[in-house]
Design a protein around this motif. Sequence first.
Motif, PDB file in Angstrom:
ATOM      1  N   ASN A  92       0.810  -1.253   0.035  1.00  0.00           N
ATOM      2  CA  ASN A  92      -0.017  -0.113  -0.155  1.00  0.00           C
ATOM      3  C   ASN A  92       1.012   1.204   0.124  1.00  0.00           C
ATOM      4  N   ASP A  93       1.967   1.392   0.790  1.00  0.00           N
ATOM      5  CA  ASP A  93       2.731   2.534   0.745  1.00  0.00           C
ATOM      6  C   ASP A  93       3.885   2.545  -0.487  1.00  0.00           C
ATOM      7  N   ILE A  94       3.903   1.594  -1.159  1.00  0.00           N
ATOM      8  CA  ILE A  94       4.981   1.413  -2.200  1.00  0.00           C
ATOM      9  C   ILE A  94       4.305   1.823  -3.560  1.00  0.00           C
ATOM     10  N   VAL A  97      -1.963   2.449  -5.818  1.00  0.00           N
ATOM     11  CA  VAL A  97      -2.905   2.157  -6.380  1.00  0.00           C
ATOM     12  C   VAL A  97      -3.389   0.701  -5.681  1.00  0.00           C
ATOM     13  N   THR A  98      -2.687  -0.080  -5.032  1.00  0.00           N
ATOM     14  CA  THR A  98      -2.934  -1.310  -4.226  1.00  0.00           C
ATOM     15  C   THR A  98      -3.760  -0.816  -3.292  1.00  0.00           C
ATOM     16  N   GLN A  99      -3.819   0.167  -2.562  1.00  0.00           N
ATOM     17  CA  GLN A  99      -4.723   0.771  -1.650  1.00  0.00           C
ATOM     18  C   GLN A  99      -6.428   0.296  -1.799  1.00  0.00           C
ATOM     19  N   THR A 100      -6.829   0.672  -3.056  1.00  0.00           N
ATOM     20  CA  THR A 100      -8.151   0.381  -3.574  1.00  0.00           C
ATOM     21  C   THR A 100      -8.522  -0.900  -3.431  1.00  0.00           C
ATOM     22  N   LEU A 229     -13.755  -8.793   2.060  1.00  0.00           N
ATOM     23  CA  LEU A 229     -12.740  -8.342   1.626  1.00  0.00           C
ATOM     24  C   LEU A 229     -12.067  -9.677   1.065  1.00  0.00           C
ATOM     25  N   MET A 230     -11.494  -9.398  -0.264  1.00  0.00           N
ATOM     26  CA  MET A 230     -10.555 -10.145  -0.949  1.00  0.00           C
ATOM     27  C   MET A 230      -9.579  -9.393  -1.474  1.00  0.00           C
ATOM     28  N   VAL A 231      -8.276  -9.641  -0.824  1.00  0.00           N
ATOM     29  CA  VAL A 231      -7.090  -9.059  -1.324  1.00  0.00           C
ATOM     30  C   VAL A 231      -6.332  -9.905  -1.766  1.00  0.00           C
ATOM     31  N   PRO A 232      -6.087  -9.305  -3.095  1.00  0.00           N
ATOM     32  CA  PRO A 232      -5.067 -10.226  -4.060  1.00  0.00           C
ATOM     33  C   PRO A 232      -3.893 -10.440  -3.483  1.00  0.00           C
ATOM     34  N   GLN A 313     -11.568   6.457  -8.072  1.00  0.00           N
ATOM     35  CA  GLN A 313     -13.087   6.556  -8.283  1.00  0.00           C
ATOM     36  C   GLN A 313     -13.389   5.599  -9.600  1.00  0.00           C
ATOM     37  N   ASP A 314     -12.710   6.055 -10.359  1.00  0.00           N
ATOM     38  CA  ASP A 314     -12.611   5.418 -11.785  1.00  0.00           C
ATOM     39  C   ASP A 314     -12.363   3.841 -11.729  1.00  0.00           C
ATOM     40  N   LEU A 315     -11.222   3.462 -10.889  1.00  0.00           N
ATOM     41  CA  LEU A 315     -10.777   2.182 -10.850  1.00  0.00           C
ATOM     42  C   LEU A 315     -11.918   1.449 -10.175  1.00  0.00           C
ATOM     43  N   VAL A 316     -12.654   1.965  -9.183  1.00  0.00           N
ATOM     44  CA  VAL A 316     -13.689   1.159  -8.364  1.00  0.00           C
ATOM     45  C   VAL A 316     -14.679   0.921  -9.449  1.00  0.00           C
ATOM     46  N   GLU A 317     -15.125   1.880 -10.258  1.00  0.00           N
ATOM     47  CA  GLU A 317     -16.343   1.752 -11.237  1.00  0.00           C
ATOM     48  C   GLU A 317     -15.771   0.769 -12.463  1.00  0.00           C
ATOM     49  N   ARG A 318     -14.644   0.626 -12.677  1.00  0.00           N
ATOM     50  CA  ARG A 318     -14.337  -0.352 -13.642  1.00  0.00           C
ATOM     51  C   ARG A 318     -13.963  -1.736 -13.220  1.00  0.00           C
TER      52      ARG A 318
END
Length: 323
Positions: A92-94, A97-100, A229-232, A313-318
Amino acid sequence: MKFLTTTALALVASASFAAACEVTLRSSDTHPDGYPTVEGVKAMAEEVRERTEGRVCIEVFPSAQLGEERDTIEQTQFGVIDMVRASFGTFNDIVPVTQTFSLPYLFRDVNHMHAVMDGPIGEEIGAAFEERDLVVLAFYDGGARSFYNSQRPINGIEDLAGMKIRVIQNDVFVDMMDALGATATPMPYGEVYSAIQTGVIDGAENNFPSYDSSGHAEVAKYYTLDEHLMVPELVAMSKTTWDGLSPEDQEIIREAARNSSTTQRQLWADAEAASRANVEAAGAEIVEGIDKQPFIDAMAPVYEKYATSPESQDLVERIRATE
């Protein structure tokens, strides 16, 4: 006669392993030997070795032998370690985008998660990792976290009202529980069993293998498959190492890694099925087929707080639009 220690034997075996190969790549995993992620990378290693006729070898170091996830990620970025298997959460800190992917109810189910990670969005995520000197080879399955408790079956969002649920120390999790009407209670994982047993908390949340292996099913027999929650997870290679490989070897490794994701996901599904059978045999009640929409709708304030940029927000929608 002097006997070699376990460590010494491991070093001798490692040296013998490396001697038989022209290129030896070291891969780190914090999970123990036999765990689905470890076996996934082993499957990848076997295919690479076969297709290069023993010329390129991948040596897997499980059980955090090379360090914990955060440390091994940094070592992989610098090329000290060649490969690492780690959870998105650790990045997440590196790679921001993984935070989403830590947002609750982002994926409809496990098949949806696989479709997202194996498609164009997964490729975009991989490109973001390359900017941090890491080459993503495969996305693995880390399982789905669901709620379990000692009080009553959770058939709907109203059943969580007033419950004290243990969560990891993470602001997203705390806000998620608030939005669901429950009280988030962060505490160390090792304290959860006794805390449920003594009524300090009513329950917790985790995947089936953890629910089973921790013994939590003994004191919290109601498990609801809400899969919030499903974190890859992923396997990544040092860009320094990657750039030193021939295009032919790069292609072999990429294909072997993608094939290994299929193996790893099946191993994880098998582990979940075995753990579910164990807890059901011990008397746990599994609630499934619930209407998730009220849970998803309740997450609006969480998404407003944590998915703040137009990009996220766009990533969430996609992701939600992915079939």
